[in-house]
Scaffold this motif. Structure first.
Motif, PDB file in Angstrom:
ATOM      1  N   ALA A   1      -4.017   0.377  -9.840  1.00 42.35           N
ATOM      2  CA  ALA A   1      -4.901   0.170  -8.683  1.00 42.35           C
ATOM      3  C   ALA A   1      -5.207  -1.314  -8.505  1.00 42.35           C
TER       4      ALA A   1
ATOM      5  N   TYR B   1       0.833  -1.212   0.000  1.00 42.31           N
ATOM      6  CA  TYR B   1       0.000   0.000   0.000  1.00 42.31           C
ATOM      7  C   TYR B   1       0.865   1.258   0.000  1.00 42.31           C
TER       8      TYR B   1
ATOM      9  N   THR C   1       3.803  -4.671  -6.936  1.00 46.76           N
ATOM     10  CA  THR C   1       2.696  -3.764  -7.266  1.00 46.76           C
ATOM     11  C   THR C   1       2.926  -3.047  -8.589  1.00 46.76           C
TER      12      THR C   1
ATOM     13  N   ASN D   1      -5.808   6.969   6.783  1.00 44.43           N
ATOM     14  CA  ASN D   1      -5.578   5.529   6.875  1.00 44.43           C
ATOM     15  C   ASN D   1      -4.623   5.199   8.026  1.00 44.43           C
TER      16      ASN D   1
ATOM     17  N   LEU E   1      -9.988   0.295   0.946  1.00 45.84           N
ATOM     18  CA  LEU E   1      -8.574   0.535   1.213  1.00 45.84           C
ATOM     19  C   LEU E   1      -8.362   0.918   2.670  1.00 45.84           C
TER      20      LEU E   1
ATOM     21  N   SER F   1      -9.915  -6.744   1.417  1.00 42.72           N
ATOM     22  CA  SER F   1      -9.017  -6.826   0.264  1.00 42.72           C
ATOM     23  C   SER F   1      -9.731  -7.349  -0.973  1.00 42.72           C
TER      24      SER F   1
ATOM     25  N   SER G   1      -8.610  -2.198   4.682  1.00 39.17           N
ATOM     26  CA  SER G   1      -7.459  -3.061   4.405  1.00 39.17           C
ATOM     27  C   SER G   1      -6.235  -2.614   5.191  1.00 39.17           C
TER      28      SER G   1
ATOM     29  N   SER H   1       0.376   3.376  -3.369  1.00 44.35           N
ATOM     30  CA  SER H   1      -0.689   4.365  -3.222  1.00 44.35           C
ATOM     31  C   SER H   1      -0.333   5.754  -3.753  1.00 44.35           C
TER      32      SER H   1
ATOM     33  N   GLY I   1      -4.246  -3.745  -5.366  1.00 49.38           N
ATOM     34  CA  GLY I   1      -5.258  -4.536  -4.685  1.00 49.38           C
ATOM     35  C   GLY I   1      -4.939  -6.020  -4.690  1.00 49.38           C
TER      36      GLY I   1
ATOM     37  N   LEU J   1     -11.573  -4.440  -2.249  1.00 49.02           N
ATOM     38  CA  LEU J   1     -10.627  -3.521  -2.889  1.00 49.02           C
ATOM     39  C   LEU J   1     -10.314  -3.965  -4.317  1.00 49.02           C
TER      40      LEU J   1
ATOM     41  N   LEU K   1     -13.186   3.163  -3.907  1.00 46.97           N
ATOM     42  CA  LEU K   1     -11.886   2.524  -3.702  1.00 46.97           C
ATOM     43  C   LEU K   1     -11.343   2.797  -2.303  1.00 46.97           C
ATOM     44  N   LEU K   2     -11.547   4.028  -1.823  1.00 47.50           N
ATOM     45  CA  LEU K   2     -10.945   4.433  -0.554  1.00 47.50           C
ATOM     46  C   LEU K   2     -11.536   3.704   0.649  1.00 47.50           C
TER      47      LEU K   2
END
Length: 395
Positions: free
Chosen positions: A369, A233, A362, A259, A314, A294, A317, A237, A373, A297, A310-311
């Motif tokens: 995105a 993340y 990632t 977060n 997230l 997750s 998560s 992110s 995820g 997400l 999405l947020l």
């Protein structure tokens, strides 16, 4: 608990939390200065980022050095050695003349920062047990959880007055402060009769014996893969939220902070619940929440959902890390007494080594995105697998 004991406990949490925060501080404080540093040293961005990789590797594997050393020689001497090394390497980073010097200095700086991380947990294990240890781990997470949030913002603000070399000079000053506070506020918590005996092979033997301890390794890997999800993340992110969803740096910092605050609050709430339901039950509940969040997400990312859609998953998560991390770490450390340093080292190695693997993963794929995820989902799925196969079956 009396007011005096509460004050003493909070004092220990601040010092030990500051030591535990050395890892993210050494990693995140200079991130905003990477472009300036690359230009000043006449190197590519990719080469400059190798200094970050070197620091993460040092933070991970340096714990294998200081953990067993602390089981053999006590906690204070290795702690002060690590802070002295942090001072020397921070100065070296500040005066480095090329990228190769900086990468070597960053590797050693990471090793030095690892001393604070591993020894803060080992000292906590010496002082506390059971629910008190879980509560203390949550206090460490409260202090430590703020570091990744504050460090990049602080580093960016510092660039208004100093350059990237000045940031490493600030880290050198931090090393001096922590050396002083540790000398004054902390005391030796591992008595000579409780220390491991023998030389280097005996110290390595304590590590290998832990590798064969299935419940401990199950909890260690459960926590490690969950933390790897957090590193995924952190690494992905900024690109996802700023370049894909076009958030400004200020709005990204706000989302990152929300977060992070959620993670810290969940850690504090979970420690109160652990007294009623037990740490094991909270780890199980946290893993269920992690799986649901997750998966949601990944669905949101695959559908190119609006930002808010999405947020929300997230946030959960990330928040769940505050539930699983302290409770799994506390259970793992409670199973170890004399080998607390080595146990703490393996916990740290799992976190940073698995995190270092998760970050570049990632970057695969054409949908950032979704890649983020899927990586988080994969880390949490493996964490669940480790818990079911190594912890529950051997409980």
């Amino acid at each position: 608990m009396s007011a005096h004991l509460q004050e003493k406990r909070l004092g220990y949490a601040l010092v030990l939390g500051s030591l535990a925060a050395l890892g993210p501080l050494c990693t995140d404080l200079y991130l905003p200065a990477l472009p300036e540093m690359a230009g000043d040293l006449n190197t590519s961005t990719a080469s400059a980022q190798l200094s970050l990789t070197a620091g993460l590797l040092g933070l991970g594997f340096g714990q294998l050095l200081f953990g067993p050393l602390s089981d053999r020689y006590g906690r204070m001497r290795p702690l002060l050695w690590s802070l002295a090394l942090l001072l020397a390497t921070s100065v070296w980073c500040a005066v480095a003349q090329d990228i190769n010097q900086l990468i070597v200095a960053r590797l050693l700086q990471g090793i030095a920062g690892a001393g604070g991380a591993v020894l803060s947990r080992a000292i906590a294990r010496d002082l506390y047990n059971g629910h008190e240890l879980t509560r203390f781990f949550a206090l460490l997470m409260l202090v430590n959880g703020l570091a990744p949030i504050v460090a990049p913002v602080l580093g960016g603000a510092m660039l208004n007055w100093i350059n990237w070399r000045g940031i490493f000079a600030v880290l050198a000053f931090v090393a001096i402060l922590l050396f002083s506070f540790s000398s004054l506020k902390l005391h030796e918590t591992l008595l000579p009769e409780r220390r491991s005996q023998g030389g280097i092979f005996s110290m390595l033997g304590s590590v290998f014996s832990l590798l064969k301890h299935r419940p401990f390794m199950g909890l260690c890997l459960t926590q490690g893969f969950v933390m790897a999800g957090m590193f995924a993340y952190i690494g992905a992110s900024p690109f996802v939220l700023q370049q894909i969803y076009h958030l400004s740096p200020q709005m990204f910092s706000l989302c990152f902070a929300i977060n992070g605050i959620g993670l810290v609050i969940s850690a504090q709430v979970s420690t109160r619940l652990s007294r009623r339901f037990g740490e094991m039950a909270l780890v199980k509940a946290g893993l269920v929440i992690a799986a649901v969040a997750s998966v949601a997400l990944v669905i949101a990312a695959s559908l190119n959902a609006p930002l808010v859609t999405l947020l929300v998953p997230l946030f959960f998560s990330v928040m769940v890390i505050g539930i699983i991390g302290p409770n799994a770490g506390s259970l793992a450390m409670q199973s170890q007494g004399k080998n607390a340093g080595s146990a703490s080292a393996l916990l740290g190695v799992c976190m940073f080594a698995l995190g270092a693997i998760a970050v570049p993963v990632t970057g695969f794929g054409s949908m950032p995105a979704l890649s983020m995820g899927l990586t988080i989902l994969g880390c949490y799925a493996i964490a669940i697998l480790m818990f079911v196969t190594l912890v529950r079956k051997n409980a």
